[in-house]
Write an enzyme that holds these catalytic residues in place. Sequence first.
Site, PDB file in Angstrom:
ATOM      1  N   ASP A 207      18.833  10.367   0.255  1.00  0.00           N
ATOM      2  CA  ASP A 207      20.294   8.952  -0.813  1.00  0.00           C
ATOM      3  C   ASP A 207      20.548   9.747  -1.737  1.00  0.00           C
ATOM      4  O   ASP A 207      22.084   9.362  -1.971  1.00  0.00           O
ATOM      5  CB  ASP A 207      19.763   7.938  -1.094  1.00  0.00           C
ATOM      6  CG  ASP A 207      21.056   6.519  -0.174  1.00  0.00           C
ATOM      7  OD1 ASP A 207      21.861   7.285  -0.549  1.00  0.00           O
ATOM      8  OD2 ASP A 207      20.919   6.093  -1.797  1.00  0.00           O
ATOM      9  N   SER A 231      26.622   3.543  -1.093  1.00  0.00           N
ATOM     10  CA  SER A 231      26.115   3.592   0.304  1.00  0.00           C
ATOM     11  C   SER A 231      25.738   1.528   0.892  1.00  0.00           C
ATOM     12  O   SER A 231      25.482   0.914   0.584  1.00  0.00           O
ATOM     13  CB  SER A 231      24.245   3.500   0.710  1.00  0.00           C
ATOM     14  OG  SER A 231      24.477   4.671  -0.229  1.00  0.00           O
ATOM     15  N   GLN A 281      24.854   8.343   7.783  1.00  0.00           N
ATOM     16  CA  GLN A 281      25.057   6.880   6.325  1.00  0.00           C
ATOM     17  C   GLN A 281      27.030   6.900   6.501  1.00  0.00           C
ATOM     18  O   GLN A 281      27.738   7.410   6.234  1.00  0.00           O
ATOM     19  CB  GLN A 281      25.169   7.143   5.274  1.00  0.00           C
ATOM     20  CG  GLN A 281      24.724   6.689   3.964  1.00  0.00           C
ATOM     21  CD  GLN A 281      24.873   6.760   2.910  1.00  0.00           C
ATOM     22  OE1 GLN A 281      25.032   7.552   1.945  1.00  0.00           O
ATOM     23  NE2 GLN A 281      23.130   6.743   2.470  1.00  0.00           N
TER      24      GLN A 281
END
Length: 294
Positions: A207, A231, A281
Amino acid sequence: MNEALKELLDLLDLEQIELDIFRGRSPEERIQRVFGGQVAAQALVAAGRTVPDDRHVHSLHAYFIRPGDPAIPIVYNVERVRDGRSFATRRVVAIQHGKAIFTMSASFHVPEEGWAHQAAAMPTVPDPETLPTFQDKLYDLVGDEPGWKDWLSRPRPVDARYASPLTFEASRNPELISAETNVWFRYDAELPDDPLLHVVLAAYASDFTLVDTILLAHGLSWGTSNVMGASLDHAMWFHRPFRSDDWLLYAQESPWSGGARGLARGQMFTSSGDLVVSVVQEAMIREIKSQNPR
């Protein structure tokens, strides 16, 4: 092992407070919200604690629902959705202030023999040992500019070596704008052989730079551009065993952005070129105009 990595491993050692209920904490530092990779990693630890040792995680699908509060613990409730002969499915809800901040479904699989192929090729990039650390690379750009020294001197659990421009560079030089990012990373210490630990640490690192890849496509950078991001959802597939204390190349691209959202994809390769992890993502990307709730 530096103190930052010791702290991360301690954060991942969740406290079990009841059957299928776990509690995790956040680092003691001044941040506005909990890092998404931390929540995903802790949720995966919680799920893995409820699965037999002969089953290994092969995929996860997660949604970031609310910003996490770093000042209080996070409670992880695990639901045992299914235990089949070869697959097990778990659903995890992370809760703070009585509300869900994150949900994740994860699937675990007994290792089996089967047909295998790999069409993906690892990008050709310099070896990680020939590249500067992230801190050194950024220091060469900012020097002793106010506000950077303390942040750059902090120990980090992950050793990251960029084979691509930083967003900070592209925000100053439009010729460096690109929709692709290549980053080598590893946890610079000899870690236990626990397969789940290495997967969890890859989830944590996954991430860090995906949203940056979207920003890089527009010449935007945290702190120097009028932009906010977060995110929204995160999916990972774990293809074969690997070690997070060996170098992994995280090859990322952003195929699309629009409507205050952007998509990023990533592939993690071992130094020998084996594809071990795939990541996708979607993130929120907004111009800062006012205090807009998510």
